[in-house]
Design an enzyme around this catalytic site. Structure first.
Site, PDB file in Angstrom:
ATOM      1  N   LYS C 116      33.707  47.440  39.126  1.00  0.00           N
ATOM      2  CA  LYS C 116      34.649  47.740  40.208  1.00  0.00           C
ATOM      3  C   LYS C 116      34.953  49.237  40.291  1.00  0.00           C
ATOM      4  O   LYS C 116      35.272  49.762  41.357  1.00  0.00           O
ATOM      5  CB  LYS C 116      35.947  46.944  40.026  1.00  0.00           C
ATOM      6  CG  LYS C 116      35.738  45.419  39.983  1.00  0.00           C
ATOM      7  CD  LYS C 116      34.976  44.891  41.199  1.00  0.00           C
ATOM      8  CE  LYS C 116      34.544  43.431  41.006  1.00  0.00           C
ATOM      9  NZ  LYS C 116      33.517  43.011  41.959  1.00  0.00           N
ATOM     10  N   GLU C 200      45.632  49.974  39.659  1.00  0.00           N
ATOM     11  CA  GLU C 200      45.661  50.455  41.039  1.00  0.00           C
ATOM     12  C   GLU C 200      47.055  50.380  41.615  1.00  0.00           C
ATOM     13  O   GLU C 200      47.829  49.489  41.254  1.00  0.00           O
ATOM     14  CB  GLU C 200      44.765  49.566  41.914  1.00  0.00           C
ATOM     15  CG  GLU C 200      43.424  50.156  42.180  1.00  0.00           C
ATOM     16  CD  GLU C 200      42.548  49.201  42.966  1.00  0.00           C
ATOM     17  OE1 GLU C 200      43.066  48.196  43.494  1.00  0.00           O
ATOM     18  OE2 GLU C 200      41.343  49.463  43.031  1.00  0.00           O
ATOM     19  N   HIS C 235      46.269  34.058  43.385  1.00  0.00           N
ATOM     20  CA  HIS C 235      45.279  35.053  43.796  1.00  0.00           C
ATOM     21  C   HIS C 235      43.957  34.439  44.230  1.00  0.00           C
ATOM     22  O   HIS C 235      42.945  35.119  44.272  1.00  0.00           O
ATOM     23  CB  HIS C 235      45.038  36.076  42.687  1.00  0.00           C
ATOM     24  CG  HIS C 235      46.296  36.716  42.233  1.00  0.00           C
ATOM     25  ND1 HIS C 235      47.039  37.542  43.040  1.00  0.00           N
ATOM     26  CD2 HIS C 235      46.989  36.606  41.069  1.00  0.00           C
ATOM     27  CE1 HIS C 235      48.119  37.931  42.388  1.00  0.00           C
ATOM     28  NE2 HIS C 235      48.129  37.363  41.192  1.00  0.00           N
ATOM     29  N   ARG C 292      27.088  38.223  47.342  1.00  0.00           N
ATOM     30  CA  ARG C 292      26.614  36.831  47.383  1.00  0.00           C
ATOM     31  C   ARG C 292      27.198  36.162  48.616  1.00  0.00           C
ATOM     32  O   ARG C 292      28.012  36.747  49.322  1.00  0.00           O
ATOM     33  CB  ARG C 292      27.089  36.102  46.141  1.00  0.00           C
ATOM     34  CG  ARG C 292      28.598  36.372  45.920  1.00  0.00           C
ATOM     35  CD  ARG C 292      29.370  35.301  45.303  1.00  0.00           C
ATOM     36  NE  ARG C 292      30.695  35.737  44.931  1.00  0.00           N
ATOM     37  CZ  ARG C 292      31.808  35.485  45.637  1.00  0.00           C
ATOM     38  NH1 ARG C 292      31.724  34.848  46.791  1.00  0.00           N
ATOM     39  NH2 ARG C 292      32.992  35.903  45.225  1.00  0.00           N
TER      40      ARG C 292
END
Lengths: 498, 168, 498, 168
Positions: C116, C200, C235, C292
């Protein structure tokens, strides 16, 4: 919007209409005859009414009984589906007289379009091309014979009140004319209670194309493009598709405009279909207008994204048609097959019996419209259409492949069906090329047989396994019944090596 | 277990023995060993070596229907007890459908020509015609107008023209 | 095109891929673990391979075993579905090394996007906005604590190798930071075998929007518009829709171009998804790229008319992407619900058990993607998602109504599901208005209970009828077993008034 | 026939008598007469006067599931033989799920504060925390790391702080 709607029909179309109503928050009332008391359309409806005797005239065709019940349950509107009372102006009138909204056009328009002679005359005035023929009131044999000879052969004899190929004959030579007229009249009398026929020039190997119309009560009329319905047997459609493989953008616009003009000419409201015959040179002729929802409406829904039944309900309740002709798009390709209980290798004779097992194919963009299920009994009272199978994809080739896949996974056991036949038609090289006419089945599948070969080995293995699994239990039961006092020792031969 | 299956006038002789989920099947002098599961009633999942056979079978009153590879076969399990199958005769005068007689065009004693209409049966709003299979004389009719007729019932008997004596 | 493809997955996605292959004439090979030996994906495939132990690492995650079997059956390509090995670069590499086509992007792109940190750096270079944060290699607690304090609160701790909400924590105050980092690392280690995390800036109540990408091996890249996936619990997405109710044509074009730029920046091929976070002022930030097929791909298929799986197969086989950005149309509205075996009134705890009865809703424009059926056992080994339900109609309001109708007819008995919960979410006034964020469930359904009230009368009546119908039979059988010589006279109490 | 159904800790007493397809049901001093058909196994079509009740019922090992009007209820048929239901205790230390113990944070004798994590269970790739319901001391732990745990099993016992004697 209506609070409660009665659906005066049965089978797949009743199920489809009930679901649309329920999604819109409308309460639904099903009607049924004795033999349909556990049918899917009854199971799914919010209320249901027993109309009694399965003979259509006593139940699904009984205007008085249906109106009386609709009043009793306070239905504000009646959706007639297709077939039965859908194109009966007396029924539409009886609804109006009782203060019930008939979901369809006015009784006057139904009556006008139901009279095939008057319909053609009216439409011809709107500058829509019609086929030369005799549409006169004189129905005596000698007039009809004389007019027939004048038109020439081949010609078509057709019931004025007809639809669905009933009361229709093609006459190839003068010698056949008399018998054909008589037989068409007899069938027309039986099916529609009216033996009036007309004669028309017969176009050899035409295509059957039709345009879907939506018209509201405020003067807006749009078309939702064409459907190609050329693949027919016994003059009844079995495979429909859109767009037509022969269609060009120019011809689509011309024919679409003609269809809208025809609908406007008669003051049409609600959903309807203008049927055209198209010859090999792209000449098209108005054939008739169906003043109701069409069996094959799903392919239009798939390619335009529009729900026709919901719009029927909105239009009937007085709402405005907010769809604009320019904003409508026809995307991808859709194909429908009608699944019939009939034997294609024996003249498409209807097949009667209990559906011992129904298992439908499913997957993305496969739509099943069905009014039957496992253990449903297919009776001789009603049309032998069991279900419709619709697919849509990015293009015609993909649709054909998807449909063949779906048909190969379509399990209906207990009656003979046309499923294998449909697969063969779709896989025919000329069908794949799009070279189709209303004579396609006659031309390529005249003496078709399901199986020329015998049972495949795999079927024998499956049968043997099935019987080995099931015989044991049956035999034990049989034994028990015979002699309850010594339950096991005689069963040996049947209890295989457990 | 010996079983005889009939399909399209052909008879297939099969034997099957079971040991748990294994089945030993012989047909036409070959033996096949398969492993099989009935996933849902009538739905079979059969492994024959590397190959998988998927089939759905239903058991009606008289016939079994076998769905395999997208095709359906109507099969009868029969006992071979010396009974001979009745052969289908030339020019079938049996009703192909259950329905109502809407018109009977002949009387006993009427002469008929090949392909003449003998009677008209209506079922599910369509008409089916029974036609004469050869020239002859109507020997017997079994139905009149408005009668109900069942599939397979004999509609009439015809004395064939060329024949010397009555039966055909 | 490939002749034979192995599907390295299970459940609904394996079924969906197998059907696409079969329609294209491609032979399919399913793989399965012991507990899935009669699962739908095995039943429908042309061949199947037993991978043994149900533990994922021994079967669906076992690279060596899958590659070995693919080679043995001569599969030319492997479709990984989503989850399991779909985003594992080692698997893609192992396929390439064995001469098998991996249906997806290159191992290098998967590896890059799977990291990431590197992904964000690369995408930022393509002028696509990313969120401020710490994406460093230093993973010791003190560095993470220091960097976290620098970013400020609220902030997000997320597994570098993560996906689907695993290894992710929101930290509202400094005091929670340490425990959250440790717990996220532990979860990441367990789920991905890698405990690296990043930090973040946390955007309060954002929307989750994503763009579908298709890219071929010849440099053509297109996007297929957005999907709004804001409705999440733990989530994880549970309801997705397209178009997004907040989208404008201008923003769609800007974000679509950004998505295409991001895909081009990494040399992406095949189907992929660029996920964005959007704040209340329509600022959007790149979150991650899923390399994907996405769970929620059906809503894009419904509104664009494109079959994404078939295009994955075509692109992987080297064919050119003939779809043009300008010719693509987004029509109507589509909505997807994920049907989970879980208890929404008890923290969405997964529910395990046998599905005693599964009966799916059907009707026009209702799509069921399912990998389970009646008698299927939901085991703790795999994700508790049972099926997906997708609808599409002319507009958002109609889609919501259709979905509510479909959920009301969705029968899954034997385990607790989220079906009633989904209905309530869809029918919430703020959902109907389109006012949704990723906090919607927390904000409006925090302490939701399925039934505050007791059993309705109708349920009691149905139960009583059921037991009256079934007790009799059971008792008769029980009796027979006990005393076979006098079969009826003692049964009286149970044989009610026959 | 007398039947007791339990749903959400509430017990419903019902009687039902059957006469062919008619059923006479009493509940809460009201009698309801209905006509019912089982269309498919477990699928009921019930007419109560003008009203139609459609329901699907499945019979599991312990529970029945009732689908009605889009809602599903989990119901147990029970015999009232004097047995008392075990009451759910404050601060449940029973496992809410079947899974694996990934971490056990306490030892026997450890002091714990309310909401401290006692152990972490992993199932289907998600973590579930068992927390202390009150301040106290761990009296007994039943599981260690990597153990399998079944839904409903007791994870640990805590001696509550305020309490004088051991049991709670």
């Amino acid at each position: 919007m209506f609070k409660k709607v009665l659906i005066a029909n049965r089978g797949e179309i009743a199920v489809r209409i009930i679901k649309a109503c329920q999604e819109m928050g409308i309460r639904t009332v099903a009607v049924y005859s004795e033999v349909d008391k556990n049918a899917p359309h009854v199971q799914i409806a919010d209320e249901s009414i027993n109309l009694g005797d399965p003979t259509p005239s006593e139940s699904y065709l009984n205007i008085a009984k249906i109106i009386e019940n609709a009043t009793k349950v306070h239905a504000e509107a009646i959706h007639p589906g297709y077939g039965f009372l859908a194109e009966n102006p007396d029924f539409a009138k009886a609804c109006a007289d009782t203060g019930i909204t008939f979901i369809g056009p006015t009784p006057e328009v139904i009556r006008l379009m139901g009279d095939k002679i008057e319909a053609k005359k009216t439409i011809a005035h709107a500058d829509v091309p019609v086929i030369p023929g005799y549409h006169g009131i004189q129905q005596d044999l000698s007039t009809l014979l004389k007019e027939g000879k004048k038109i020439g052969f081949p010609l078509l004899v057709k019931a004025t009140a007809g639809g669905g190929g009933k009361g229709m004959r093609i006459v190839h030579a003068e010698s056949e004319l008399e018998q054909s007229i008589e037989s068409a009249k007899r069938e027309a009398k039986s099916a529609f209670g009216n033996d009036s026929v007309f004669l028309e020039q017969y176009i050899d190997r035409p295509r059957h194309l039709e345009f879907q119309i939506l018209a509201d009560q405020h003067g807006h009329v749009i078309h939702l493009f064409e459907r190609e319905c050329s693949i027919q047997r016994r003059h009844q459609k079995i495979i429909e598709e859109t767009p037509s493989p022969m269609m060009t953008p120019q011809l689509r616009e011309t024919m679409g405009n003609a269809a809208v003009a025809a609908a406007k000419a008669v003051g049409y409201t609600n959903a309807g279909t203008i049927e055209f015959m198209v010859d090999g040179k792209q000449n098209f002729y108005f054939m008739e207008m169906n003043t109701r929802l069409q069996v094959e409406h799903p392919i239009t829904e798939a390619t335009t994204g529009i729900d026709l039944v919901k719009w029927q309900l909105r239009i009937a309740s007085g709402m405005e048609l907010t769809l604009k002709q320019k904003e409508l798009t026809q995307r991808g390709h859709a194909l429908e097959c009608r699944i019939y209980a009939e034997d294609p290798s024996n003249g498409f004779l209807p097949s009667i019996g209990t559906l011992e097992k129904v298992d439908l194919p499913n997957g993305p963009n496969i739509r099943n419209d069905t009014g039957v299920e496992t253990n449903f009994h297919v009776s001789p009272y009603y049309d032998p259409m069991l279900a419709k199978l619709t697919v849509n994809t990015e293009n015609r080739e993909e649709s054909i492949n998807k449909m063949i896949w779906a048909l190969s996974h379509y399990v209906v056991l207990g009656v003979t069906t046309n499923i294998s036949f449909l697969r063969k038609v779709l896989d025919h090289p000329e069908f794949r090329k799009g070279n189709i006419t209303t004579h396609f089945i006659e031309d390529y599948f005249h003496n078709w047989l399901v199986t020329k070969e015998g049972l495949p080995l795999d079927a024998l293995i499956a049968l043997a396994v099935y019987d080995a699994l099931h015989t044991q239990r049956q035999e034990v039961v049989r034994y028990k019944e015979a002699d309850p006092h010594s339950p096991w020792q005689h069963v040996g031969r049947w209890r295989m090596g457990v | 277990m010996f079983i005889n299956y009939e399909h399209n006038n052909h008879i297939y002789n099969v034997t099957v023995e079971r040991r748990e989920d294994q089945f030993f099947i012989t047909y036409d002098n070959n033996e096949y060993t398969v492993i099989a599961t009935e996933l849902k009633p009538g739905q079979l999942f059969i492994q024959l070596g590397d190959r998988v056979i998927k089939s759905v079978i239903s058991q009606g009153d008289e016939n079994k229907f076998v769905f395999i590879d997208g095709s359906i076969f109507k099969v009868k399990r029969i006992e071979l007890t010396g009974r001979k199958k009745t052969e289908k005769r030339e020019g079938d005068l049996h009703s192909p459908i259950s329905g109502t007689i809407v018109s009977c065009k002949v009387k006993e004693g009427s002469p008929v020509k090949k392909d003449d209409i003998i009677l008209i049966i209506e079922a599910m709003k369509m008409e089916y015609l029974i036609r004469a299979p050869y020239d002859g004389v109507i020997k017997k009719t079994y139905f009149k107008e408005k009668d109900q007729i069942e599939i397979g019932q004999l509609t009439a008997e015809i004395q064939k023209k060329e024949e010397k004596n009555g039966s055909h």
